[in-house]
Design a protein around this motif. Structure first.
Motif, short mmCIF file in Angstrom:
data_model
loop_
_atom_site.label_atom_id
_atom_site.label_comp_id
_atom_site.label_asym_id
_atom_site.label_seq_id
_atom_site.Cartn_x
_atom_site.Cartn_y
_atom_site.Cartn_z
N TYR A 408 0.81 -1.21 0.00
CA TYR A 408 0.00 0.00 0.00
C TYR A 408 0.85 1.27 0.00
N LEU A 409 2.17 1.12 0.23
CA LEU A 409 3.06 2.28 0.21
C LEU A 409 3.65 2.54 -1.18
N LEU A 410 3.43 1.62 -2.11
CA LEU A 410 4.01 1.79 -3.44
C LEU A 410 3.55 3.08 -4.13
N PRO A 411 2.26 3.45 -4.08
CA PRO A 411 1.86 4.72 -4.69
C PRO A 411 2.59 5.92 -4.07
N VAL A 412 2.77 5.89 -2.75
CA VAL A 412 3.49 6.98 -2.09
C VAL A 412 4.93 7.04 -2.59
N ALA A 413 5.56 5.87 -2.70
CA ALA A 413 6.94 5.82 -3.17
C ALA A 413 7.04 6.35 -4.60
N ARG A 414 6.04 6.05 -5.42
CA ARG A 414 6.08 6.52 -6.81
C ARG A 414 5.89 8.03 -6.90
N ILE A 415 5.07 8.56 -6.03
CA ILE A 415 4.91 10.02 -6.00
C ILE A 415 6.21 10.67 -5.55
N MET A 416 6.86 10.09 -4.53
CA MET A 416 8.13 10.62 -4.06
C MET A 416 9.21 10.47 -5.13
N LYS A 417 9.12 9.40 -5.91
CA LYS A 417 10.06 9.21 -7.01
C LYS A 417 9.88 10.31 -8.06
#
Length: 442
Positions: A408-417
């Motif tokens: 569930y943290l993958l979208p957050v990581a992609r936004i941070m990327k």
């Protein structure tokens, strides 16, 4: 009514975007390297025997060990003279004899450290002698690599175990080994005279440093490399290196040492290399090239560890490409990562090339002399603990354990990327390093 409608539409779009960002990346393709295999000591019974010898030595004390220690040094010195004067193949009995002699002496000196200086001297001379022998060997042949590894890695382990049993004040922080001639500009670091073009190989204090050092077919002691440049006029030292967080960078001595270092080894190209015979300033030209390139443009960290592509550089490539530019091809022997579990873990961080240049390789390169080695005695024990923890984790990788992240943290990581990519475009650094995938960051 219109506002409510837009809120519903906006919420639906955000939910859709979140779902889309949850789609995982395809699993990386991992090449088969079945022709290589990890090195295993497979000597558990012998290690147990050495443990018993150490217990007996502690019970005997210095008085009861004096004669056997003297005999041990006599044997090692006799074998060393043989290695220093004769031409030997990697399977020569003298090398296994030296290995055993160092280990047995280690059990005795761990209990009675009065001749620690002699032990350090013996290991240094053995390292120099076997590196001289290896100039005639094929450094990518298993027999050569295993012979060097057993004596250099095994010998270092024995030396440091003795150090850990010795009162702190009795252990020298810096051990000088070979004062290889050099005409390039010089200065001093940690009490050691260094020259422009010298290579500093180190072990960092972060857990990832242990993974870098241990995660290959021949687990090593080093995780980072920097190339040293000294300004001929000002004697100012610059260290060119590459960091996961920011790529290739130039550091002062204070900045370099501020990052935790458990050990630092100073390496210098042999003065008798053909390129240096033609021009003794070659190491300085290599360092000058690296410095100019680092200051000229941003170079991202090479997570793929692709030594054939100079567009991105990890720390080993900073050194190898600079020396290649001036006609010296370092890394006579390359590292292989053949364990499926280790490859899967490293692939999760972005590694795609599993025959590559590891920092620890340079200790075995016959083109380089060991000038000096510095150890932080207070953190040396931490190095041992980190190694044990990582080795156990890598054993788990072999059993099928895989690195996981909270999905569930993958979208957050992609936004941070994406945010980091914008910062990278403007020459700044974001929370996700350039070149690292969002999955790895998650």
């Amino acid at each position: 009514m219109n506002m409510r409608r837009w809120i519903i539409i906006g919420t639906a779009l955000l939910c859709l975007l979140y779902v889309l960002l949850l789609i995982p990346e395809p699993a990386p393709s991992i090449p088969d390297t079945a022709e290589n295999r990890p090195f295993y000591w497979n000597r558990d019974a012998y290690w147990s025997e050495l443990g018993h010898r150490f217990a007996e030595a502690r019970a005997a004390g210095c008085g009861g060990l004096a004669s056997s220690i003297t005999a041990g040094f006599s044997l090692v010195d006799s074998l060393l003279a043989h290695v220093q004067t004769d031409t030997l193949s990697p399977d020569a009995a003298a090398f296994s004899g030296l290995e055993q002699g160092l280990f047995i002496l280690g059990t005795q000196l761990g209990a009675c450290s009065q001749r620690l200086t002699d032990y350090l001297r013996a290991f240094g001379e053995i390292r120099t002698a076997i590196k001289n022998q290896s100039t005639r060997w094929d450094m990518n042949a298993p027999a050569a690599r295993e012979c060097l590894y057993k004596l250099l890695y095994g010998g270092r382990t024995a030396v440091e175990e003795v150090m850990l049993q010795t009162p702190p004040g009795a252990v020298p922080e810096v051990i000088l080994e070979t004062e290889e001639p050099s005409v390039t500009p010089s200065a001093e670091i940690l009490g050691v005279t260094v020259h422009s073009g010298d290579i500093l190989v180190s072990r960092g204090g972060a857990p990832t440093s242990a993974l870098i050092a241990r995660g290959n077919d021949f687990p090593g002691n080093f995780s980072h490399i920097a190339l040293l440049y000294i300004d001929p006029a000002t004697k100012r030292i610059s260290l060119i290196e590459s960091h996961i967080e920011k790529g290739v960078a130039v550091a002062t001595v204070d900045e370099y040492l501020r990052d935790t270092k458990l050990r630092i080894m100073v390496l210098r190209p042999r003065a008798d290399l053909p390129a240096l015979q033609r021009d003794p300033m070659v190491p300085h030209w290599a360092a000058s090239f690296a410095l100019k390139r680092a200051r000229g443009k941003h170079i991202a960290y090479d997570f793929a560890m692709n030594t054939a592509d100079p567009a991105q550089l990890f720390c080993s490539e900073v050194v190898s490409s600079a020396y290649h530019h001036v006609g010296v091809n370092l890394w006579a022997g390359l590292s292989h990562i053949s364990s499926p579990g280790v490859k899967a873990w490293l692939a999760a961080f972005g590694v795609r090339h599993f025959t590559t240049q590891e920092p620890s390789d340079l200790e075995y390169d016959p083109q380089l002399r060991v000038v000096a080695e510095w150890r932080d005695f207070e953190t040396l024990r931490k190095d041992r603990l980190d190694n044990v923890v990582v080795d156990v984790m890598l054993e788990g990788a072999e059993r099928g354990d895989r690195l996981k992240y909270d999905w569930y943290l993958l979208p957050v990581a992609r936004i941070m990327k994406a945010y980091s990519a914008v910062l990278n475009y403007f020459g700044k650094f974001g929370p996700v390093p350039e070149g690292m995938s969002a999955s790895a960051a998650a």
